[in-house]
Design a protein around this motif. Structure first.
Motif, short mmCIF file in Angstrom:
data_model
loop_
_atom_site.label_atom_id
_atom_site.label_comp_id
_atom_site.label_asym_id
_atom_site.label_seq_id
_atom_site.Cartn_x
_atom_site.Cartn_y
_atom_site.Cartn_z
N MET A 1 0.62 -1.04 -0.02
CA MET A 1 -0.05 -0.01 -0.09
C MET A 1 0.95 1.02 -0.10
SD MET A 1 -2.77 -1.25 2.91
CE MET A 1 -1.26 -1.79 3.88
N LYS A 2 0.46 2.49 -0.70
CA LYS A 2 1.04 3.48 -0.71
C LYS A 2 0.25 4.72 -0.41
CE LYS A 2 4.78 1.51 -2.64
NZ LYS A 2 5.25 0.66 -1.86
N LEU A 3 0.72 5.69 0.09
CA LEU A 3 0.16 7.03 0.19
C LEU A 3 0.78 7.92 -0.65
CD1 LEU A 3 -1.74 9.18 1.58
CD2 LEU A 3 0.51 9.71 3.11
N ILE A 4 -0.26 8.51 -1.79
CA ILE A 4 0.09 9.40 -2.94
C ILE A 4 -0.04 10.55 -2.30
CG2 ILE A 4 -0.10 10.27 -5.04
CD1 ILE A 4 -0.77 7.24 -6.03
N THR A 5 0.78 11.54 -2.42
CA THR A 5 0.37 13.13 -2.13
C THR A 5 0.89 14.01 -3.05
OG1 THR A 5 1.31 12.50 0.31
CG2 THR A 5 0.99 14.59 -0.21
N ALA A 6 -0.15 14.49 -3.31
CA ALA A 6 0.11 15.68 -4.43
C ALA A 6 -0.21 17.12 -4.17
CB ALA A 6 -0.95 15.39 -5.78
N VAL A 7 0.85 18.05 -4.38
CA VAL A 7 0.56 19.35 -4.17
C VAL A 7 0.29 20.10 -5.45
CG1 VAL A 7 1.92 21.33 -2.99
CG2 VAL A 7 1.83 19.17 -2.00
N ILE A 8 -0.77 20.75 -5.36
CA ILE A 8 -1.19 21.37 -6.83
C ILE A 8 -1.73 22.77 -6.79
CG2 ILE A 8 -1.59 19.00 -7.91
CD1 ILE A 8 -4.57 19.45 -7.48
N LYS A 9 -1.84 23.57 -7.71
CA LYS A 9 -2.47 24.62 -7.68
C LYS A 9 -4.19 24.42 -7.34
CE LYS A 9 0.16 26.85 -11.59
NZ LYS A 9 -0.13 27.47 -12.64
N PRO A 10 -4.89 25.56 -6.64
CA PRO A 10 -6.08 25.40 -6.04
C PRO A 10 -7.20 25.25 -7.55
CG PRO A 10 -4.84 26.99 -4.96
CD PRO A 10 -3.94 26.67 -6.08
N ILE A 11 -6.84 25.95 -8.49
CA ILE A 11 -7.80 25.71 -9.48
C ILE A 11 -7.90 24.35 -10.14
CG2 ILE A 11 -7.60 28.17 -9.93
CD1 ILE A 11 -5.69 27.43 -12.63
N ARG A 12 -6.97 23.40 -9.94
CA ARG A 12 -6.99 22.13 -10.71
C ARG A 12 -7.63 21.23 -9.62
NH1 ARG A 12 -7.07 22.95 -15.39
NH2 ARG A 12 -6.55 21.04 -15.67
N VAL A 13 -7.91 21.30 -8.40
CA VAL A 13 -8.57 20.39 -7.34
C VAL A 13 -9.49 19.80 -8.16
CG1 VAL A 13 -9.53 20.09 -5.18
CG2 VAL A 13 -7.32 21.39 -5.49
N GLU A 14 -10.51 20.51 -8.52
CA GLU A 14 -11.75 19.97 -8.89
C GLU A 14 -11.70 18.91 -10.26
OE1 GLU A 14 -16.00 21.28 -10.78
OE2 GLU A 14 -15.08 22.51 -9.52
N SER A 15 -10.82 19.39 -11.06
CA SER A 15 -10.39 18.28 -11.99
C SER A 15 -9.69 17.10 -11.79
CB SER A 15 -9.80 19.05 -13.54
OG SER A 15 -8.18 19.74 -12.68
N VAL A 16 -8.75 17.32 -10.81
CA VAL A 16 -8.00 16.16 -10.41
C VAL A 16 -9.20 15.18 -9.62
CG1 VAL A 16 -6.20 15.49 -8.70
CG2 VAL A 16 -5.87 17.16 -10.40
N SER A 17 -9.79 15.78 -8.85
CA SER A 17 -10.97 14.85 -8.07
C SER A 17 -11.66 14.25 -8.82
CB SER A 17 -11.65 15.83 -7.16
OG SER A 17 -12.62 15.07 -6.46
N LYS A 18 -12.34 14.86 -9.92
CA LYS A 18 -13.13 14.26 -11.01
C LYS A 18 -12.53 13.21 -11.85
CE LYS A 18 -16.54 18.03 -11.41
NZ LYS A 18 -17.06 19.05 -12.49
#
Length: 115
Positions: A1-18
């Motif tokens: 098992m792995k924990l993936i951590t991504a630090v991204i621009k706020p405007i991209r959160v919705e698209s990444v989540s979808k």
């Protein structure tokens, strides 16, 4: 098992989540954070006054995945978080951390069953 951590621009959160949900990754955590990378700080102006902004607002996405799903999840995150066709400075970082044990609080399920 792995924990993936991504630090991204706020405007991209919705698209990444979808896109993660579309790919079958339904559980994730999102938090707001401040940070800086190679671009360091910048000067902004408010009502004609210049002021230095040392840190930029970023969003941190974390998700737990099975070992065999890591590459797929990273590919989805990178594709959805990248701005423009070539990407831009400040698009973010993604890293993977090994996870030794997971416990679902409600049921007591362990590891893969708890994801």
């Amino acid at each position: 098992m792995k924990l993936i951590t991504a630090v991204i621009k706020p405007i991209r959160v919705e698209s990444v989540s979808k896109e993660l949900e579309r790919a079958g990754f339904t559980g994730l955590s999102v938090s707001e954070m401040q940070g800086r990378g190679a671009q360091a700080g910048r000067t902004e102006y408010y009502r004609g006054q210049a002021f230095a902004v040392e840190f930029r607002t970023k969003m941190c996405i974390e998700l737990l995945v099975d070992d065999d799903e890591v590459d797929q999840a990273i590919d989805v995150i990178v594709a959805a978080a990248r701005t423009g066709s070539e990407g831009e400075i400040g698009d973010g970082k993604v890293w993977v951390t090994p996870v030794e044990r997971i416990v679902r609080v409600r049921t007591g399920e362990l590891n893969e069953a708890a994801i």
